[in-house]
Design an enzyme around this catalytic site. Structure first.
Site, PDB file in Angstrom:
ATOM      1  N   VAL A   1       0.846  -1.201   0.000  1.00 54.80           N
ATOM      2  CA  VAL A   1       0.000   0.000   0.000  1.00 54.80           C
ATOM      3  C   VAL A   1       0.885   1.255   0.000  1.00 54.80           C
ATOM      4  O   VAL A   1       0.497   2.290  -0.547  1.00 54.80           O
ATOM      5  CB  VAL A   1      -1.014  -0.027   1.173  1.00 54.80           C
ATOM      6  CG1 VAL A   1      -1.888   1.220   1.159  1.00 54.80           C
ATOM      7  CG2 VAL A   1      -1.886  -1.273   1.090  1.00 54.80           C
TER       8      VAL A   1
ATOM      9  N   GLU B   1       6.159   4.725   6.582  1.00 61.66           N
ATOM     10  CA  GLU B   1       6.613   3.818   7.654  1.00 61.66           C
ATOM     11  C   GLU B   1       6.073   2.443   7.291  1.00 61.66           C
ATOM     12  O   GLU B   1       4.903   2.143   7.526  1.00 61.66           O
ATOM     13  CB  GLU B   1       6.060   4.295   9.010  1.00 61.66           C
ATOM     14  CG  GLU B   1       6.529   5.685   9.431  1.00 61.66           C
ATOM     15  CD  GLU B   1       7.953   5.684  10.002  1.00 61.66           C
ATOM     16  OE1 GLU B   1       8.490   4.607  10.303  1.00 61.66           O
ATOM     17  OE2 GLU B   1       8.532   6.786  10.133  1.00 61.66           O
TER      18      GLU B   1
HETATM   19  P1  NAD Z   1      -2.132  -1.774   5.183  1.00 66.53           P
HETATM   20  O1  NAD Z   1      -1.102  -1.211   4.295  1.00 66.53           O
HETATM   21  O2  NAD Z   1      -3.012  -2.864   4.668  1.00 66.53           O
HETATM   22  O3  NAD Z   1      -3.131  -0.629   5.692  1.00 66.53           O
HETATM   23  C1  NAD Z   1      -2.684   0.575   6.243  1.00 66.53           C
HETATM   24  C2  NAD Z   1      -3.698   1.672   5.997  1.00 66.53           C
HETATM   25  O4  NAD Z   1      -3.831   1.878   4.584  1.00 66.53           O
HETATM   26  C3  NAD Z   1      -5.103   1.396   6.518  1.00 66.53           C
HETATM   27  O5  NAD Z   1      -5.588   2.578   7.105  1.00 66.53           O
HETATM   28  C4  NAD Z   1      -5.895   1.022   5.276  1.00 66.53           C
HETATM   29  O6  NAD Z   1      -7.243   1.408   5.341  1.00 66.53           O
HETATM   30  C5  NAD Z   1      -5.186   1.796   4.185  1.00 66.53           C
HETATM   31  N1  NAD Z   1      -5.222   1.103   2.893  1.00 66.53           N
HETATM   32  C6  NAD Z   1      -5.221  -0.236   2.692  1.00 66.53           C
HETATM   33  N2  NAD Z   1      -5.229  -0.511   1.366  1.00 66.53           N
HETATM   34  C7  NAD Z   1      -5.243   0.679   0.735  1.00 66.53           C
HETATM   35  C8  NAD Z   1      -5.254   1.074  -0.642  1.00 66.53           C
HETATM   36  N3  NAD Z   1      -5.275   0.166  -1.625  1.00 66.53           N
HETATM   37  N4  NAD Z   1      -5.251   2.395  -0.940  1.00 66.53           N
HETATM   38  C9  NAD Z   1      -5.234   3.307   0.034  1.00 66.53           C
HETATM   39  N5  NAD Z   1      -5.231   2.997   1.345  1.00 66.53           N
HETATM   40  C10 NAD Z   1      -5.237   1.712   1.703  1.00 66.53           C
HETATM   41  O7  NAD Z   1      -1.344  -2.208   6.486  1.00 66.53           O
HETATM   42  P2  NAD Z   1      -1.888  -2.934   7.779  1.00 66.53           P
HETATM   43  O8  NAD Z   1      -2.318  -4.326   7.395  1.00 66.53           O
HETATM   44  O9  NAD Z   1      -2.854  -2.076   8.492  1.00 66.53           O
HETATM   45  O10 NAD Z   1      -0.547  -3.004   8.654  1.00 66.53           O
HETATM   46  C11 NAD Z   1       0.386  -4.013   8.470  1.00 66.53           C
HETATM   47  C12 NAD Z   1       1.630  -3.521   7.771  1.00 66.53           C
HETATM   48  O11 NAD Z   1       2.048  -2.282   8.303  1.00 66.53           O
HETATM   49  C13 NAD Z   1       2.812  -4.452   7.974  1.00 66.53           C
HETATM   50  O12 NAD Z   1       3.537  -4.545   6.767  1.00 66.53           O
HETATM   51  C14 NAD Z   1       3.639  -3.746   9.041  1.00 66.53           C
HETATM   52  O13 NAD Z   1       4.992  -4.110   9.052  1.00 66.53           O
HETATM   53  C15 NAD Z   1       3.420  -2.334   8.667  1.00 66.53           C
HETATM   54  N6  NAD Z   1       3.643  -1.451   9.809  1.00 66.53           N
HETATM   55  C16 NAD Z   1       4.704  -0.597   9.795  1.00 66.53           C
HETATM   56  C17 NAD Z   1       4.947   0.215  10.882  1.00 66.53           C
HETATM   57  C18 NAD Z   1       6.106   1.173  10.930  1.00 66.53           C
HETATM   58  O14 NAD Z   1       6.137   1.999  11.841  1.00 66.53           O
HETATM   59  N7  NAD Z   1       7.049   1.104  10.014  1.00 66.53           N
HETATM   60  C19 NAD Z   1       4.093   0.163  11.983  1.00 66.53           C
HETATM   61  C20 NAD Z   1       3.014  -0.711  11.951  1.00 66.53           C
HETATM   62  C21 NAD Z   1       2.782  -1.512  10.851  1.00 66.53           C
END
Ligand code: NAD
Length: 464
Positions: A192, A210
């Site tokens: 994403v 992040e």
């Molecule tokens: P995700 O990328 O699926 O979702 C994150 C956010 O993006 C959510 O609010 C979601 O609604 C939105 N989103 C999802 N798909 C989208 C799209 N196609 N277009 C626009 N927005 C979209 O991530 P997740 O499953 O919530 O979290 C897990 C991931 O996040 C893991 O890879 C983890 O390592 C990472 N993470 C990183 C940190 C950091 O600080 N670096 C912290 C926590 C989690």
């Protein structure tokens, strides 16, 4: 209110805010947020229990304390971070006064994930407000109780022309990303992250990403196996492994593997008892899809010859997967290819440290790399030879809590940094202001005379 209208409502105040949102006012807003958080402690606990079965200690340590300490740290240092800084003129600039003036970027978007849904939405908000911005937060729809709580908290405690929460899933996120925000702070998956950066390319918004990925662990030959096992069990199984900087897999010297796996088993029993399902100290998976993904990865590894050393029990209705340790996991399994993001820890025996370093180098740059060693030469070798968002030596996770260290990834694990003054910088534009005091440029303007030619030559000599 639509995404476009919400953005427009906040962005309309950008110019006035630049003048009026003083350091004192930013501090007052942050203090109100801290007060709101303290007043809603029970609701925060309940929301995170509903979304992730998060134990109270973990809610405090990894959700509430990071946000409150970010507020405290920002309030304490804000005056200094926000102060315009005079710079010395370079030789050719003698007679001018140069200043770097941090100014708010404007109206920013914060998109948060579900795994630490409170901290990862409000932590960036603290930095955005400290830097003087207005912000729209899009919490994760996969942690609905926390999303609703954040919306209520913001509505009740912060001015509506300063912060708005827009709840929803991918569609809402997509609509928000189409608005011309001045900065996008995204926490989530690398997949994403690519969508976010492509959207930002359309509006030329700056981004902080992040992200995640596989964070490897190396045990050096002389590592203290028991201490390493304790630290790794804590870092891996907290929040049931759903932590971006959780240890993903462990490389251990072949001769140490039996002692290390025995120590891990003992630590798991000490932390979560004989039946972790009954333990109030063990969190739950976020939902059925995530459960199915992890169970599928575990079953695949076992069917391809991995050995179960600990755990393995799973209960879909309870969103429960036991703290699980495997050895002998073949490389061509999803467990070894994808970020695990759950309570399954592959332990990989190695014979040659250099081969391990080459394997890590061949993969994507990790968000965190953890090293357990006592030998200074091994520590120095691995510190110099590897790259990662952060390096933890004889510790896991704790660098997230250290506000004098930048937090972020590199390459596919992220872009830019958060926390403390790095968070402030991410949401600020360092505006150079150059004031001409003695009209030094006059003799260099046309018509060009012998004097201006000599002056230009002399200037060139001066600078080398
Ligand atoms: P995700 O990328 O699926 O979702 C994150 C956010 O993006 C959510 O609010 C979601 O609604 C939105 N989103 C999802 N798909 C989208 C799209 N196609 N277009 C626009 N927005 C979209 O991530 P997740 O499953 O919530 O979290 C897990 C991931 O996040 C893991 O890879 C983890 O390592 C990472 N993470 C990183 C940190 C950091 O600080 N670096 C912290 C926590 C989690």
């Amino acid at each position: 209110m639509s995404a476009a209208a919400t953005y427009a409502r906040l962005a309309a105040g950008d110019a006035a805010r630049r003048v009026a949102f003083s350091v004192a006012k930013r501090r007052a807003v942050l203090a109100r947020l801290a007060e709101g958080i303290r007043a809603r402690e029970a609701e925060i606990m309940a929301a995170l229990a509903a979304d992730l079965g998060k134990p109270e200690v973990e809610v405090r340590i990894s959700e509430i304390i990071p946000v409150l300490s970010e507020i405290r740290h920002s309030a304490r240092h804000l005056q200094r971070w926000a102060r315009p800084r005079r710079v010395m003129p370079t030789l050719a600039m003698l007679g001018t006064r140069g200043t770097i003036r941090p100014e708010p970027k404007g109206t920013v978007l914060i998109i948060a994930p579900w795994n630490y849904p409170f901290c990862l939405a409000l932590g960036p908000l603290v930095s955005a407000l400290a830097a003087g911005n207005a912000a729209v937060i899009k919490p994760s729809e996969l942690a609905p109780a926390t999303s609703a709580l954040i919306a209520a908290l913001v509505k009740d405690t912060l001015p509506e022309d300063l912060v708005a929460v827009v709840e929803g899933g991918v569609e809402t996120s997509t609509e928000l990303l189409a608005q011309p925000f001045d900065h996008i702070f995204f926490t989530g998956s690398p997949a994403v992250g690519r969508v976010v950066m492509a959207a930002a390319a359309k509006t030329l918004a700056s981004v902080t990403l992040e992200l995640g990925g596989k964070s490897p662990v190396i045990l050096g030959a002389g590592a203290d196996v028991k201490k390493a096992a304790r630290m790794l069990a804590w870092g891996k199984f907290q929040n049931a492994g759903q932590t971006c900087i959780a240890p993903d897999h462990v490389f251990v010297p072949r001769a140490m593997e039996p002692a290390f796996t025995a120590a891990l088993r003992a630590e798991i029993a000490r932390m979560y008892g004989a039946d972790p399902l009954a333990s109030p100290s063990y969190a739950r998976l976020v939902g059925a899809r995530h459960f199915a993904r992890l169970k599928g990865m575990l079953d695949e590894a076992l069917s391809k010859g991995a050995t179960l050393v600990a755990g393995g029990a799973a209960q879909e209705a309870a969103r429960y997967l036991a703290p699980t340790v495997l050895t002998g996991v073949p490389g061509e399994t999803a467990l070894m290819r994808e970020e695990i993001f759950g309570p399954v820890l592959p332990v990989i025996a190695y014979d040659d440290l250099e081969a391990v370093l080459a394997q890590i180098e061949a993969g994507e740059k990790p968000l965190a790399l953890y090293l357990f060693a006592r030998d200074r030469a091994v520590i120095a070798r691995i510190t110099a030879a590897t790259t990662s968002g952060a390096l933890g030596i004889n510790v896991t996770l704790a660098h997230f809590l250290h506000l004098n260290l930048p937090f972020g990834g590199i390459g596919t694990s992220g872009l830019g940094a958060a926390h403390g003054r790095w968070g402030f910088a991410a949401f600020s534009h360092a505006k150079p202001v150059l004031e001409n005091r003695f009209a030094v440029l006059d003799p260099l303007m046309p018509p060009y005379t012998t004097f201006s030619a000599r002056l230009a030559q002399a200037l060139q000599k001066l600078v080398g």
